[in-house]
Design a protein around this motif. Structure first.
Motif, PDB file in Angstrom:
ATOM      1  N   SER A  18      -9.128   7.666  12.737  1.00 58.66           N
ATOM      2  CA  SER A  18     -10.412   8.263  12.337  1.00 58.66           C
ATOM      3  C   SER A  18     -10.233   8.722  10.886  1.00 58.66           C
ATOM      4  CB  SER A  18     -10.681   9.427  13.295  1.00 58.66           C
ATOM      5  OG  SER A  18     -11.788  10.150  12.866  1.00 58.66           O
ATOM      6  N   ILE A  61      -2.862  -0.862   9.365  1.00 56.88           N
ATOM      7  CA  ILE A  61      -3.836   0.238   9.499  1.00 56.88           C
ATOM      8  C   ILE A  61      -5.230  -0.356   9.381  1.00 56.88           C
ATOM      9  CG2 ILE A  61      -4.559   2.528   8.792  1.00 56.88           C
ATOM     10  CD1 ILE A  61      -1.998   2.966   7.401  1.00 56.88           C
ATOM     11  N   SER A  62      -5.932  -0.297  10.485  1.00 59.00           N
ATOM     12  CA  SER A  62      -7.325  -0.739  10.545  1.00 59.00           C
ATOM     13  C   SER A  62      -8.189   0.522  10.442  1.00 59.00           C
ATOM     14  CB  SER A  62      -7.520  -1.502  11.863  1.00 59.00           C
ATOM     15  OG  SER A  62      -8.848  -1.895  12.018  1.00 59.00           O
ATOM     16  N   GLY A 110       0.830  -1.209   0.000  1.00 61.36           N
ATOM     17  CA  GLY A 110       0.000   0.000   0.000  1.00 61.36           C
ATOM     18  C   GLY A 110       0.863   1.257   0.000  1.00 61.36           C
ATOM     19  N   ARG A 146       1.108  -3.113  -7.200  1.00 64.44           N
ATOM     20  CA  ARG A 146       0.531  -3.742  -8.406  1.00 64.44           C
ATOM     21  C   ARG A 146       0.909  -2.973  -9.668  1.00 64.44           C
ATOM     22  NH1 ARG A 146      -5.941  -2.335  -8.257  1.00 64.44           N
ATOM     23  NH2 ARG A 146      -5.746  -0.277  -7.294  1.00 64.44           N
ATOM     24  N   LEU A 189      -2.648  -0.998   3.055  1.00 64.88           N
ATOM     25  CA  LEU A 189      -3.517  -1.377   1.945  1.00 64.88           C
ATOM     26  C   LEU A 189      -4.973  -1.092   2.308  1.00 64.88           C
ATOM     27  CD1 LEU A 189      -2.680  -3.066  -0.609  1.00 64.88           C
ATOM     28  CD2 LEU A 189      -3.506  -5.051   0.628  1.00 64.88           C
ATOM     29  N   GLU A 243     -15.231  12.624   2.121  1.00 62.57           N
ATOM     30  CA  GLU A 243     -14.027  12.801   2.945  1.00 62.57           C
ATOM     31  C   GLU A 243     -13.556  14.246   2.884  1.00 62.57           C
ATOM     32  OE1 GLU A 243     -10.846  10.017   2.340  1.00 62.57           O
ATOM     33  OE2 GLU A 243     -12.158   8.288   2.580  1.00 62.57           O
ATOM     34  N   LYS A 291     -12.718  -4.686   8.815  1.00 62.22           N
ATOM     35  CA  LYS A 291     -11.491  -4.295   9.529  1.00 62.22           C
ATOM     36  C   LYS A 291     -11.356  -5.144  10.806  1.00 62.22           C
ATOM     37  CE  LYS A 291      -9.637  -0.923   7.082  1.00 62.22           C
ATOM     38  NZ  LYS A 291      -8.356  -1.142   6.393  1.00 62.22           N
ATOM     39  N   LEU A 350      -8.885  10.245   7.656  1.00 65.01           N
ATOM     40  CA  LEU A 350      -7.523  10.653   7.294  1.00 65.01           C
ATOM     41  C   LEU A 350      -7.551  11.982   6.542  1.00 65.01           C
ATOM     42  CD1 LEU A 350      -6.114   7.264   5.946  1.00 65.01           C
ATOM     43  CD2 LEU A 350      -5.613   8.332   8.162  1.00 65.01           C
ATOM     44  N   ARG A 378     -12.600  12.379  -3.285  1.00 69.49           N
ATOM     45  CA  ARG A 378     -13.604  11.709  -2.443  1.00 69.49           C
ATOM     46  C   ARG A 378     -14.406  12.802  -1.757  1.00 69.49           C
ATOM     47  NH1 ARG A 378     -10.088   6.920   0.587  1.00 69.49           N
ATOM     48  NH2 ARG A 378      -9.288   5.953  -1.310  1.00 69.49           N
ATOM     49  N   TYR A 422     -17.700  -1.921   6.509  1.00 65.21           N
ATOM     50  CA  TYR A 422     -16.303  -1.478   6.601  1.00 65.21           C
ATOM     51  C   TYR A 422     -15.714  -1.802   7.980  1.00 65.21           C
ATOM     52  CZ  TYR A 422     -12.319   1.783   6.415  1.00 65.21           C
ATOM     53  OH  TYR A 422     -11.076   2.353   6.437  1.00 65.21           O
ATOM     54  N   ARG A 446      -5.142  14.046  -1.536  1.00 62.09           N
ATOM     55  CA  ARG A 446      -5.386  12.805  -2.250  1.00 62.09           C
ATOM     56  C   ARG A 446      -5.490  13.077  -3.741  1.00 62.09           C
ATOM     57  NH1 ARG A 446      -6.985   8.223  -0.063  1.00 62.09           N
ATOM     58  NH2 ARG A 446      -7.626   8.713   2.040  1.00 62.09           N
ATOM     59  N   SER A 482       1.737   3.125  -2.255  1.00 62.81           N
ATOM     60  CA  SER A 482       1.368   4.185  -3.206  1.00 62.81           C
ATOM     61  C   SER A 482       0.176   4.989  -2.698  1.00 62.81           C
ATOM     62  CB  SER A 482       1.004   3.559  -4.559  1.00 62.81           C
ATOM     63  OG  SER A 482      -0.006   2.592  -4.381  1.00 62.81           O
ATOM     64  N   GLY A 483      -0.365   4.632  -1.530  1.00 64.86           N
ATOM     65  CA  GLY A 483      -1.560   5.307  -1.012  1.00 64.86           C
ATOM     66  C   GLY A 483      -1.234   6.565  -0.225  1.00 64.86           C
ATOM     67  N   LEU A 484      -2.275   7.173   0.321  1.00 60.54           N
ATOM     68  CA  LEU A 484      -2.114   8.448   1.039  1.00 60.54           C
ATOM     69  C   LEU A 484      -1.159   8.306   2.237  1.00 60.54           C
ATOM     70  CD1 LEU A 484      -3.182  11.402   1.195  1.00 60.54           C
ATOM     71  CD2 LEU A 484      -4.944  10.567   2.750  1.00 60.54           C
ATOM     72  N   VAL A 485      -1.404   7.330   3.087  1.00 62.95           N
ATOM     73  CA  VAL A 485      -0.490   7.096   4.219  1.00 62.95           C
ATOM     74  C   VAL A 485       0.776   6.399   3.727  1.00 62.95           C
ATOM     75  CG1 VAL A 485      -0.163   5.915   6.429  1.00 62.95           C
ATOM     76  CG2 VAL A 485      -2.401   6.870   5.871  1.00 62.95           C
TER      77      VAL A 485
HETATM   78  N1  LIG Z   1      -9.618   7.272   4.243  1.00 64.58           N
HETATM   79  C1  LIG Z   1      -9.858   7.373   5.525  1.00 64.58           C
HETATM   80  O1  LIG Z   1     -10.336   8.392   6.031  1.00 64.58           O
HETATM   81  C2  LIG Z   1      -9.529   6.191   6.429  1.00 64.58           C
HETATM   82  C3  LIG Z   1      -9.958   6.219   7.745  1.00 64.58           C
HETATM   83  C4  LIG Z   1      -9.602   5.157   8.589  1.00 64.58           C
HETATM   84  C5  LIG Z   1      -8.831   4.108   8.114  1.00 64.58           C
HETATM   85  N2  LIG Z   1      -8.454   4.106   6.811  1.00 64.58           N
HETATM   86  C6  LIG Z   1      -7.617   2.984   6.357  1.00 64.58           C
HETATM   87  O2  LIG Z   1      -6.283   3.446   6.268  1.00 64.58           O
HETATM   88  C7  LIG Z   1      -5.565   2.675   5.303  1.00 64.58           C
HETATM   89  C8  LIG Z   1      -4.802   3.617   4.391  1.00 64.58           C
HETATM   90  O3  LIG Z   1      -5.728   4.496   3.785  1.00 64.58           O
HETATM   91  P1  LIG Z   1      -5.306   5.458   2.612  1.00 64.58           P
HETATM   92  O4  LIG Z   1      -6.383   6.463   2.479  1.00 64.58           O
HETATM   93  O5  LIG Z   1      -3.887   5.870   2.803  1.00 64.58           O
HETATM   94  O6  LIG Z   1      -5.414   4.434   1.380  1.00 64.58           O
HETATM   95  P2  LIG Z   1      -5.374   4.812  -0.165  1.00 64.58           P
HETATM   96  O7  LIG Z   1      -4.781   6.155  -0.396  1.00 64.58           O
HETATM   97  O8  LIG Z   1      -6.738   4.532  -0.719  1.00 64.58           O
HETATM   98  O9  LIG Z   1      -4.333   3.726  -0.696  1.00 64.58           O
HETATM   99  C9  LIG Z   1      -4.676   2.396  -0.712  1.00 64.58           C
HETATM  100  C10 LIG Z   1      -3.493   1.536  -1.090  1.00 64.58           C
HETATM  101  O10 LIG Z   1      -3.996   0.216  -1.303  1.00 64.58           O
HETATM  102  C11 LIG Z   1      -3.646  -0.195  -2.627  1.00 64.58           C
HETATM  103  N3  LIG Z   1      -4.716  -0.974  -3.254  1.00 64.58           N
HETATM  104  C12 LIG Z   1      -6.015  -0.660  -3.358  1.00 64.58           C
HETATM  105  N4  LIG Z   1      -6.668  -1.604  -4.048  1.00 64.58           N
HETATM  106  C13 LIG Z   1      -5.743  -2.528  -4.389  1.00 64.58           C
HETATM  107  C14 LIG Z   1      -5.788  -3.761  -5.119  1.00 64.58           C
HETATM  108  N5  LIG Z   1      -6.922  -4.222  -5.643  1.00 64.58           N
HETATM  109  N6  LIG Z   1      -4.657  -4.463  -5.271  1.00 64.58           N
HETATM  110  C15 LIG Z   1      -3.507  -4.003  -4.758  1.00 64.58           C
HETATM  111  N7  LIG Z   1      -3.377  -2.849  -4.061  1.00 64.58           N
HETATM  112  C16 LIG Z   1      -4.496  -2.125  -3.895  1.00 64.58           C
HETATM  113  C17 LIG Z   1      -3.453   1.084  -3.422  1.00 64.58           C
HETATM  114  O11 LIG Z   1      -2.634   0.792  -4.543  1.00 64.58           O
HETATM  115  P3  LIG Z   1      -2.829   1.548  -5.953  1.00 64.58           P
HETATM  116  O12 LIG Z   1      -2.101   2.865  -5.812  1.00 64.58           O
HETATM  117  O13 LIG Z   1      -2.197   0.611  -6.915  1.00 64.58           O
HETATM  118  O14 LIG Z   1      -4.307   1.724  -6.144  1.00 64.58           O
HETATM  119  C18 LIG Z   1      -2.803   1.976  -2.379  1.00 64.58           C
HETATM  120  O15 LIG Z   1      -1.429   1.725  -2.295  1.00 64.58           O
HETATM  121  C19 LIG Z   1      -6.592   1.814   4.589  1.00 64.58           C
HETATM  122  O16 LIG Z   1      -6.546   0.530   5.122  1.00 64.58           O
HETATM  123  C20 LIG Z   1      -7.914   2.461   4.962  1.00 64.58           C
HETATM  124  O17 LIG Z   1      -8.967   1.509   5.008  1.00 64.58           O
HETATM  125  C21 LIG Z   1      -8.767   5.124   5.951  1.00 64.58           C
END
Ligand SMILES: NC(=O)c1ccc[n+]([C@@H]2O[C@H](COP(=O)([O-])OP(=O)(O)OC[C@H]3O[C@@H](n4cnc5c(N)ncnc54)[C@H](OP(=O)(O)O)[C@@H]3O)[C@@H](O)[C@H]2O)c1
Length: 228
Positions: A149, A111-112, A9, A36, A72, A162, A128, A151, A159, A124, A155, A11-14
């Motif tokens: 909570s 990260i849950s 993960g 991926r 992830l 968010e 988790k 994030l 979204r 959701y 981004r 490549s994601g925000l965190v």
């Molecule tokens: N957003 C919120 O407010 C929030 C709140 C509480 C907890 N969380 C949790 O915190 C964690 C991090 O969140 P984030 O916002 O940083 O996540 P994010 O920016 O959405 O990034 C998600 C990561 O997961 C990878 N991913 C998604 N689908 C995939 C797939 N099918 N196969 C392989 N990789 C995949 C993405 O890769 P690609 O770049 O390739 O897509 C990316 O690296 C997550 O577990 C989320 O559930 C989020």
């Protein structure tokens, strides 16, 4: 000798903030990013491992690391079905945790989310909670579960909900004091920093951090652990 990190993960925000810390910090000699698609990033410490997430077993030998960071996750909008979301939020993390453990990993950091509960009526929160439960069954030396909570951060993907919620939290932070502090939104960078510092601190057993505890941890530890 420094430690070896495995990050999923990244490549994601965190994840991208954490990846940067792992590469630039002084505690890790080698960082494997399981992705991926290419990250388009070059760094002497970085090994980019492009995988098919539905066939993770194939790459087990390359999952050798001391600490595993799992950032992830997806949304129902991206995943489209609950089944696909379950695969990404539960099955992939548990498979990676199992394979890395077999390769000798000692600390899994996950990260849950706030409200994670396997019995929750909210899908959701339920998945988790299920992922957390699966991780607790594995004999890791250390398991760190972070339950943030909302994030905050910039981004690439839009979204709407968010973004509105983030603007609300930023405008009225004083509302989220006292008993409501657990609902306070948290910067993605703070979560990343806390994860890095938890890995360095290496607490034994399972530790669960609520959102405000993540914030507190990042602030307190930053002062005591030499960063770079
Ligand atoms: N957003 C919120 O407010 C929030 C709140 C509480 C907890 N969380 C949790 O915190 C964690 C991090 O969140 P984030 O916002 O940083 O996540 P994010 O920016 O959405 O990034 C998600 C990561 O997961 C990878 N991913 C998604 N689908 C995939 C797939 N099918 N196969 C392989 N990789 C995949 C993405 O890769 P690609 O770049 O390739 O897509 C990316 O690296 C997550 O577990 C989320 O559930 C989020």
């Amino acid at each position: 000798m420094g430690k070896r990190a495995l990050i999923v993960g990244g490549s994601g925000l965190v994840g991208c903030k954490l990846l940067d810390m792992l590469l630039e910090g002084r505690h890790y000699d080698a960082v494997t990013a399981v992705v991926r698609a290419p990250l388009h990033l070059k760094h002497p410490k970085l090994t980019e491992l492009i995988v098919n997430f539905d066939q993770l077993e194939q790459y087990e030998q390359q999952f050798s690391a001391d600490d595993v960071f799992c950032c992830l996750g997806t949304t129902i909008k991206q995943a489209k079905t609950q089944q696909a979301m379950y695969r990404i939020d539960v099955e992939y993390p548990l498979t990676i945790a199992r394979l890395a453990l077999q390769q000798g990993a000692r600390h899994f950091l996950f990260i849950s989310a706030m409200g994670a509960n396997p019995a929750s009526r909210i899908f959701y929160s339920r998945i988790k909670g299920i992922a957390e439960g699966g991780l607790r069954q594995m004999p890791y030396n250390s398991l760190s579960i972070l339950r943030p909570s909302l994030l905050l951060g910039d981004r690439r993907e839009f979204r709407l909900a968010e973004r509105w919620a983030g603007a609300f939290f930023r405008a009225l932070p004083f509302l989220f004091a006292g008993p409501l502090k657990k609902y306070r939104a948290i910067e993605a960078e703070t979560v990343a920093r806390a994860m890095y510092l938890m890995a360095i601190d290496n607490p034994q057993g399972t530790t669960v951090y609520s959102s405000w505890q993540i914030e507190q941890y990042a602030a307190e530890q930053k002062a005591t652990v030499p960063w770079r």
